[in-house]
Design an enzyme around this catalytic site. Sequence first.
Site, PDB file in Angstrom:
ATOM      1  CG  ASN A 205      -0.275  -0.002   2.659  1.00  0.00           C
ATOM      2  OD1 ASN A 205       0.437   1.117   3.102  1.00  0.00           O
ATOM      3  ND2 ASN A 205      -0.323  -1.185   3.089  1.00  0.00           N
ATOM      4  CG  ASP A 275      -7.290  -5.426   6.908  1.00  0.00           C
ATOM      5  OD1 ASP A 275      -6.707  -5.257   8.038  1.00  0.00           O
ATOM      6  OD2 ASP A 275      -8.135  -4.561   6.514  1.00  0.00           O
ATOM      7  CE  LYS A 285       9.038 -12.030 -14.125  1.00  0.00           C
ATOM      8  NZ  LYS A 285       8.818 -12.349 -15.495  1.00  0.00           N
ATOM      9  CG  PHE A 321      -3.150   5.923  13.482  1.00  0.00           C
ATOM     10  CD1 PHE A 321      -2.311   5.813  14.554  1.00  0.00           C
ATOM     11  CD2 PHE A 321      -2.827   6.856  12.566  1.00  0.00           C
ATOM     12  CE1 PHE A 321      -1.327   6.619  15.063  1.00  0.00           C
ATOM     13  CE2 PHE A 321      -1.974   7.950  13.182  1.00  0.00           C
ATOM     14  CZ  PHE A 321      -1.148   7.919  14.352  1.00  0.00           C
ATOM     15  CE  LYS A 335     -11.508   0.544  11.537  1.00  0.00           C
ATOM     16  NZ  LYS A 335     -10.841   1.263  10.256  1.00  0.00           N
ATOM     17  CE  LYS A 339      -9.148  -3.198  14.547  1.00  0.00           C
ATOM     18  NZ  LYS A 339      -7.939  -3.274  13.598  1.00  0.00           N
TER      19      LYS A 339
HETATM   20  N1  CTP Z   1      -4.039  -2.910  12.304  1.00  0.00           N
HETATM   21  C1  CTP Z   1      -2.901  -3.866  12.744  1.00  0.00           C
HETATM   22  N2  CTP Z   1      -3.155  -5.282  12.296  1.00  0.00           N
HETATM   23  C2  CTP Z   1      -4.063  -5.495  11.455  1.00  0.00           C
HETATM   24  C3  CTP Z   1      -4.954  -4.361  10.691  1.00  0.00           C
HETATM   25  C4  CTP Z   1      -4.846  -3.376  11.300  1.00  0.00           C
HETATM   26  O1  CTP Z   1      -2.414  -3.913  13.815  1.00  0.00           O
HETATM   27  N3  CTP Z   1      -3.932  -6.848  10.753  1.00  0.00           N
HETATM   28  C5  CTP Z   1      -4.119  -1.650  12.906  1.00  0.00           C
HETATM   29  C6  CTP Z   1      -3.487  -0.506  12.260  1.00  0.00           C
HETATM   30  O2  CTP Z   1      -2.170  -0.346  12.671  1.00  0.00           O
HETATM   31  C7  CTP Z   1      -4.263   0.700  12.768  1.00  0.00           C
HETATM   32  C8  CTP Z   1      -5.570   0.070  12.955  1.00  0.00           C
HETATM   33  O3  CTP Z   1      -5.378  -1.350  13.097  1.00  0.00           O
HETATM   34  O4  CTP Z   1      -3.804   1.008  13.815  1.00  0.00           O
HETATM   35  C9  CTP Z   1      -6.484   0.237  12.155  1.00  0.00           C
HETATM   36  O5  CTP Z   1      -6.772  -0.766  11.095  1.00  0.00           O
HETATM   37  P1  CTP Z   1      -7.852  -0.979  10.065  1.00  0.00           P
HETATM   38  O6  CTP Z   1      -7.486  -1.520   8.875  1.00  0.00           O
HETATM   39  O7  CTP Z   1      -8.409   0.485   9.660  1.00  0.00           O
HETATM   40  O8  CTP Z   1      -9.028  -1.660  10.931  1.00  0.00           O
HETATM   41  P2  CTP Z   1      -9.963  -2.847  10.524  1.00  0.00           P
HETATM   42  O9  CTP Z   1     -10.416  -3.585  11.794  1.00  0.00           O
HETATM   43  O10 CTP Z   1      -9.331  -3.700   9.697  1.00  0.00           O
HETATM   44  O11 CTP Z   1     -11.293  -2.228   9.682  1.00  0.00           O
HETATM   45  P3  CTP Z   1     -11.485  -2.038   8.164  1.00  0.00           P
HETATM   46  O12 CTP Z   1     -12.723  -2.777   7.999  1.00  0.00           O
HETATM   47  O13 CTP Z   1     -11.782  -0.422   8.141  1.00  0.00           O
HETATM   48  O14 CTP Z   1     -10.168  -2.258   7.366  1.00  0.00           O
END
Ligand code: CTP
Length: 397
Positions: A205, A275, A285, A321, A335, A339
């Site tokens: 990303n 995710d 490759k 975040f 969140k 979390k």
């Molecule tokens: N984060 C993490 N580990 C992951 C995904 C996210 O530690 N596998 C942390 C990010 O560093 C950030 C927060 O979770 O602090 C927000 O992640 P985000 O991807 O926005 O949350 P999700 O629960 O995955 O929700 P969304 O459906 O918006 O992706």
Amino acid sequence: MRVIIGITGGIAAYKAAELVRLFRKAGHEVQCVATSHALEFVTPLTLETLSGRRLYSDLFAPVNEHSTEHVSLKDWGDIMIVTPATANIIGKMASGIGDDALSTLLLAFSGKPLYVCPAMNTQMMENEAVRRNLETLKSWGIHIIEPTEGELACGAVGKGRMEEPERIFDIVTKDLERGPMGGKKILITAGPTYERIDSVRFIGNYSSGKMGFALAEEFAQRGAHVFLVTGPTALSAKHHNIERIDVESARQMYDACMERFDSCEVAVLSAAVADYRPENVYDGKMKKQGDEGMEIRLVQNPDILATLGKRKREGQMLVGFALETSNEMEYAQGKLQRKGLDMIVLNSLRDKGAGFGTDTNKVTIIDRDGNTTEGSLKSKTDVAKDIVDAIELKLKS
Ligand code: CTP
């Protein structure tokens, strides 16, 4: 401040006496803890007179106030300094051995600033096991005050001379006088993660890591020891209090965080973690698949933040975040609850100049009690200051 000075058996033990005097002169309370070998170099009377407290040296001595002195002392002390630290005590610390008063106290002393001042012959200092043990202590957030070069007790000239007491005193007090962050251990994640598809391709990303690095810098400047676990980025961390751990994938970031979280007071997870990752990584490759396109099946990565939310113990603070494009407040608050966070920093991609890649950011800080602070568009350095201020304020309360 209550300072525990641990003394082990090296010729530099006489310098520890001077360090005790410096801390006492500056108005601090000092407790000396010495190994039996240390007492071959410096007498109990010297240490007790300078510190004004009874020396703790014998785990089983009848004079001890309590039978578990090592446990009551770890509660008493605000910080601990091992000076001089022989290869022996460094080895015991790295392996978790407690076989006398000092090593047992060191096993019990956790979650507070700990400084180790090695002093030994150059060859011992360069010994593979000693170097590895020092690296292990560093990875746990223990501060190593490196020895200097000069004439050693054995007559040789080289690295291994314990740092001078005045300098040790300066380093420790400067670290601690920088406000409530002084000596605290902080875990930060930053940057993107790369999830491998094959040997040359990945899913990633646009995160630059700038926000996380700015946070690490801010915490470090306020005296904290920072573990910066970062995904691939071109940035460099400048402050000597930042210990950088480079990772590539979400699972590597997960492992690096799990290893360090327990010893930290605060964790701020700003990384843009993928995710999902490809279920299978192709070895080599991958060749072009023809006209009909191709499919890559993705499986979910562990959620580092949510895992830490479950693992968090009393007194630890967890900050996440949220990067949102719609229903920002609602999603961020969701969140925060889901979390198990104490605070969440919300970025809206609808705000110009905020989010990935830019040098600026605009955030809203939301805490568990529902307090919301909306910031203006600022440099990421200034946003980091606001976030660390908010964390400091929460820690005080
Ligand atoms: N984060 C993490 N580990 C992951 C995904 C996210 O530690 N596998 C942390 C990010 O560093 C950030 C927060 O979770 O602090 C927000 O992640 P985000 O991807 O926005 O949350 P999700 O629960 O995955 O929700 P969304 O459906 O918006 O992706």
